[in-house]
Design a protein around this motif. Structure first.
Motif, mmCIF file in Angstrom:
data_model
loop_
_atom_site.group_PDB
_atom_site.id
_atom_site.type_symbol
_atom_site.label_atom_id
_atom_site.label_comp_id
_atom_site.label_asym_id
_atom_site.label_seq_id
_atom_site.Cartn_x
_atom_site.Cartn_y
_atom_site.Cartn_z
ATOM 1 N N THR A 119 0.808 -1.221 0.000
ATOM 2 C CA THR A 119 0.000 0.000 0.000
ATOM 3 C C THR A 119 0.843 1.275 0.000
ATOM 4 O O THR A 119 0.289 2.378 0.047
ATOM 5 C CB THR A 119 -0.923 0.020 1.231
ATOM 6 N N ASP A 120 2.160 1.158 -0.034
ATOM 7 C CA ASP A 120 3.035 2.339 -0.006
ATOM 8 C C ASP A 120 2.754 3.244 -1.209
ATOM 9 O O ASP A 120 2.554 2.771 -2.334
ATOM 10 C CB ASP A 120 4.505 1.925 -0.031
ATOM 11 N N THR A 121 2.738 4.539 -0.961
ATOM 12 C CA THR A 121 2.529 5.526 -2.022
ATOM 13 C C THR A 121 3.609 6.603 -1.932
ATOM 14 O O THR A 121 4.306 6.720 -0.920
ATOM 15 C CB THR A 121 1.142 6.180 -1.920
ATOM 16 N N VAL A 122 3.717 7.403 -3.005
ATOM 17 C CA VAL A 122 4.746 8.429 -3.078
ATOM 18 C C VAL A 122 4.110 9.778 -3.377
ATOM 19 O O VAL A 122 3.198 9.879 -4.211
ATOM 20 C CB VAL A 122 5.788 8.099 -4.169
ATOM 21 N N VAL A 123 4.580 10.807 -2.687
ATOM 22 C CA VAL A 123 4.162 12.177 -2.972
ATOM 23 C C VAL A 123 5.409 12.998 -3.295
ATOM 24 O O VAL A 123 6.532 12.603 -2.968
ATOM 25 C CB VAL A 123 3.390 12.809 -1.791
ATOM 26 N N LEU A 124 5.194 14.131 -3.944
ATOM 27 C CA LEU A 124 6.274 15.059 -4.259
ATOM 28 C C LEU A 124 6.050 16.335 -3.479
ATOM 29 O O LEU A 124 4.928 16.863 -3.449
ATOM 30 C CB LEU A 124 6.291 15.358 -5.763
ATOM 31 N N GLU A 125 7.087 16.840 -2.829
ATOM 32 C CA GLU A 125 6.909 18.054 -2.042
ATOM 33 C C GLU A 125 8.035 19.041 -2.315
ATOM 34 O O GLU A 125 9.143 18.668 -2.691
ATOM 35 C CB GLU A 125 6.829 17.735 -0.551
ATOM 36 N N ASP A 126 7.720 20.323 -2.133
ATOM 37 C CA ASP A 126 8.740 21.365 -2.189
ATOM 38 C C ASP A 126 8.675 22.158 -0.886
ATOM 39 O O ASP A 126 8.217 21.631 0.133
ATOM 40 C CB ASP A 126 8.590 22.248 -3.435
ATOM 41 N N GLU A 127 9.094 23.421 -0.905
ATOM 42 C CA GLU A 127 9.152 24.192 0.347
ATOM 43 C C GLU A 127 7.785 24.440 0.967
ATOM 44 O O GLU A 127 7.681 24.630 2.183
ATOM 45 C CB GLU A 127 9.826 25.551 0.112
ATOM 46 N N LEU A 128 6.731 24.446 0.142
ATOM 47 C CA LEU A 128 5.431 24.907 0.629
ATOM 48 C C LEU A 128 4.358 23.831 0.709
ATOM 49 O O LEU A 128 3.514 23.867 1.599
ATOM 50 C CB LEU A 128 4.931 26.049 -0.261
ATOM 51 N N GLN A 129 4.341 22.892 -0.214
ATOM 52 C CA GLN A 129 3.238 21.938 -0.240
ATOM 53 C C GLN A 129 3.665 20.642 -0.906
ATOM 54 O O GLN A 129 4.797 20.510 -1.357
ATOM 55 C CB GLN A 129 2.030 22.538 -0.962
ATOM 56 N N ARG A 130 2.737 19.692 -0.933
ATOM 57 C CA ARG A 130 3.001 18.402 -1.560
ATOM 58 C C ARG A 130 1.826 17.989 -2.432
ATOM 59 O O ARG A 130 0.724 18.500 -2.285
ATOM 60 C CB ARG A 130 3.281 17.332 -0.514
ATOM 61 N N ILE A 131 2.107 17.046 -3.355
ATOM 62 C CA ILE A 131 1.068 16.570 -4.264
ATOM 63 C C ILE A 131 1.252 15.074 -4.475
ATOM 64 O O ILE A 131 2.372 14.562 -4.504
ATOM 65 C CB ILE A 131 1.134 17.337 -5.613
ATOM 66 N N LYS A 132 0.132 14.353 -4.591
ATOM 67 C CA LYS A 132 0.186 12.922 -4.854
ATOM 68 C C LYS A 132 0.642 12.671 -6.281
ATOM 69 O O LYS A 132 0.369 13.470 -7.185
ATOM 70 C CB LYS A 132 -1.190 12.288 -4.627
ATOM 71 N N LEU A 133 1.312 11.541 -6.476
ATOM 72 C CA LEU A 133 1.821 11.173 -7.793
ATOM 73 C C LEU A 133 1.155 9.899 -8.279
ATOM 74 O O LEU A 133 0.799 9.018 -7.493
ATOM 75 C CB LEU A 133 3.336 10.953 -7.751
ATOM 76 N N SER A 134 0.998 9.798 -9.607
ATOM 77 C CA SER A 134 0.512 8.566 -10.221
ATOM 78 C C SER A 134 1.206 8.383 -11.560
ATOM 79 O O SER A 134 1.645 9.348 -12.182
ATOM 80 C CB SER A 134 -1.007 8.609 -10.418
ATOM 81 N N GLY A 135 1.310 7.138 -11.996
ATOM 82 C CA GLY A 135 1.958 6.862 -13.278
ATOM 83 C C GLY A 135 2.908 5.699 -13.173
ATOM 84 O O GLY A 135 3.386 5.351 -12.087
#
Length: 441
Positions: free
Chosen positions: A127-143
């Motif tokens: 069930t592990d998932t990956v998100v991308l984050e920078d200095e301010l926020q993060r977003i879910k990734l798919s692909g």
């Protein structure tokens, strides 16, 4: 440096003459300044090291993005995403959400009279998932471009894709940092060797490996073999011990003050014996008597009253980088590699080391799951130079491979085995980067 050996006389098979053989040498430079001089302000938050890492890799990835995707796509920050479905490039830090990841709340379950969590050494789950984050926020990734099982938290990457209606960023392609440019190999026609070893474990309660250590000392000192073989031994220009000096990494018991005091004389005598015949670089490990946070400072000099008398004895950091005869040698005592194996499905040291070269970062899971100093302005674990020799200590067994980068880089990867368990060292020929093991038993 000269060591004396006894070789048979040419006149008689019974007489022995003392022969002096000079230890070969190469220019050497300690290049670990960034590990020694890292800011040690423990009052700061760990957000600084992530920010420094992201800023560093923005500069690294910028030219690589232009080379891979030309100037077709805008490079945006997450806060600048406006149009759904519009392709763009985002540079950010990967964060892996893992159900089995250790948590302090789970550790408190005993106090709350809840059934305790089972002990684990591997924390990957389907069930592990990956998100991308920078200095301010993060977003879910798919692909399909990203393999969750082969990445870990802390890797900085450039992702080409677009945000969909559900606020998920769909990946079209990925740009990794890859190896930096590598300076050409120096021209050399004569063999020169570097010895890599780790896990000598001199505070052990058992003495099974001490006989093998004495055999190693006799070998490096030139007290065995024919005169021709001793000439070959004289070509060993340096010995690097990659951690595990006092205790094994796999040992769950931390050393007590009494253990350190009891073993220090033996450690000092061993280091002095090696330094008397060859230059020695001594790295600490996670169970040795130094601060546990990476980058670790060198051992304190007071532990080595005999060895410090030799100019050939060097107390160095962990990780450690040096230049030997024009070749860059970089490595650690094994903590970053072992941690990546715990949080991914990469199951051997060589595969992990390949990934860290691809990520251009030797310890991406610092400070998430590997204790490290809260660095402020720089991330010392970034690979600023592509090494010629890249090693990781305290491995379960010896393994090696010659890695070839996309830009023609050649890196000798070495998993240095735990000597206490395997009685084995690694030798690298600096003339051609050939590597082989030697076992003392």
């Amino acid at each position: 440096m000269i060591f004396k050996v006894k070789a048979p006389s040419m006149d008689s098979g019974e007489d022995f003459n003392a022969v002096e053989i000079e230890r070969q040498s190469l220019d050497y430079k300690d290049c670990s300044k960034r590990f020694y001089e890292v800011s040690r302000d423990y009052s700061k938050q760990y957000a600084h090291i992530y920010s420094a890492r992201l800023n560093t890799f923005r500069n690294i990835l910028g030219p690589l993005i232009n080379k891979k995707w030309s100037n077709k796509y805008k490079i945006l920050k997450l806060c600048d995403l406006r149009e759904k479905g519009e392709p763009c490039v985002i540079i950010g830090t990967l964060f892996k959400l893992q159900e089995l990841k250790p948590s302090i709340l789970k550790e408190l379950s005993d106090q709350l009279e809840i059934i305790p969590q089972p002990a684990r050494t591997h924390f990957v789950h389907e069930t592990d998932t990956v998100v991308l984050e920078d200095e301010l926020q993060r977003i879910k990734l798919s692909g399909l471009c990203i393999n969750t099982d082969e990445i870990v938290t802390g890797v900085v990457v450039a992702i080409l894709g677009s945000e969909d209606e559900d606020g998920i960023f769909s990946i079209q392609d990925i740009c990794w940092s890859g190896c930096n440019l590598q300076k050409p190999l120096p021209e050399s026609t004569s063999d020169r060797f570097v010895v890599l070893m780790s896990g000598i474990n001199l505070a052990s309660k058992t003495a099974d490996h001490l006989f093998s250590l004495n055999l190693f000392l006799e070998w490096i000192s030139g007290f065995c073999g024919t005169s021709e073989y001793q000439e070959e031994i004289s070509k060993v220009v340096r010995v690097i011990i990659a951690g595990g000096v006092y205790a094994k990494h796999s040992n769950d018991i931390m050393l007590s003050e009494a253990d350190v005091i009891a073993a220090s004389e033996q450690v000092d005598s061993f280091c002095a014996a090696v330094s008397a015949t060859a230059p020695l670089d001594l790295m600490p490990g996670c169970k040795d008597p130094v601060g546990i946070m990476l980058p670790q400072k060198p051992f304190h000099y007071c532990l080595f009253p005999k060895a410090v008398e030799y100019k050939s004895f060097n107390r160095v950091s962990n990780p450690y980088e040096c230049d030997i005869g024009g070749l860059t040698c970089l490595g650690s005592s094994g903590e970053p590699v072992k941690d990546i194996m715990r949080y991914s499905k990469l199951n051997n040291e060589i595969e992990v080391m390949k990934k860290t070269l691809q990520w251009r970062h030797m310890a991406p899971t610092c400070p998430d799951t590997v204790p490290c100093i809260p660095c402020l302005d720089t991330d010392p674990f970034t690979m600023y130079n592509c090494p010629n020799i890249y090693y990781s200590g305290n491995a379960g067994e010896f393994s090696t491979e010659l890695y070839k980068g996309e830009g023609g880089q050649k890196v000798r990867l070495v998993a240095v085995p735990d000597f206490c368990e395997t009685k084995t060292i690694a030798l690298i020929n600096l003339a051609n980067l050939e590597c082989f093991s030697m076992t003392f038993c």
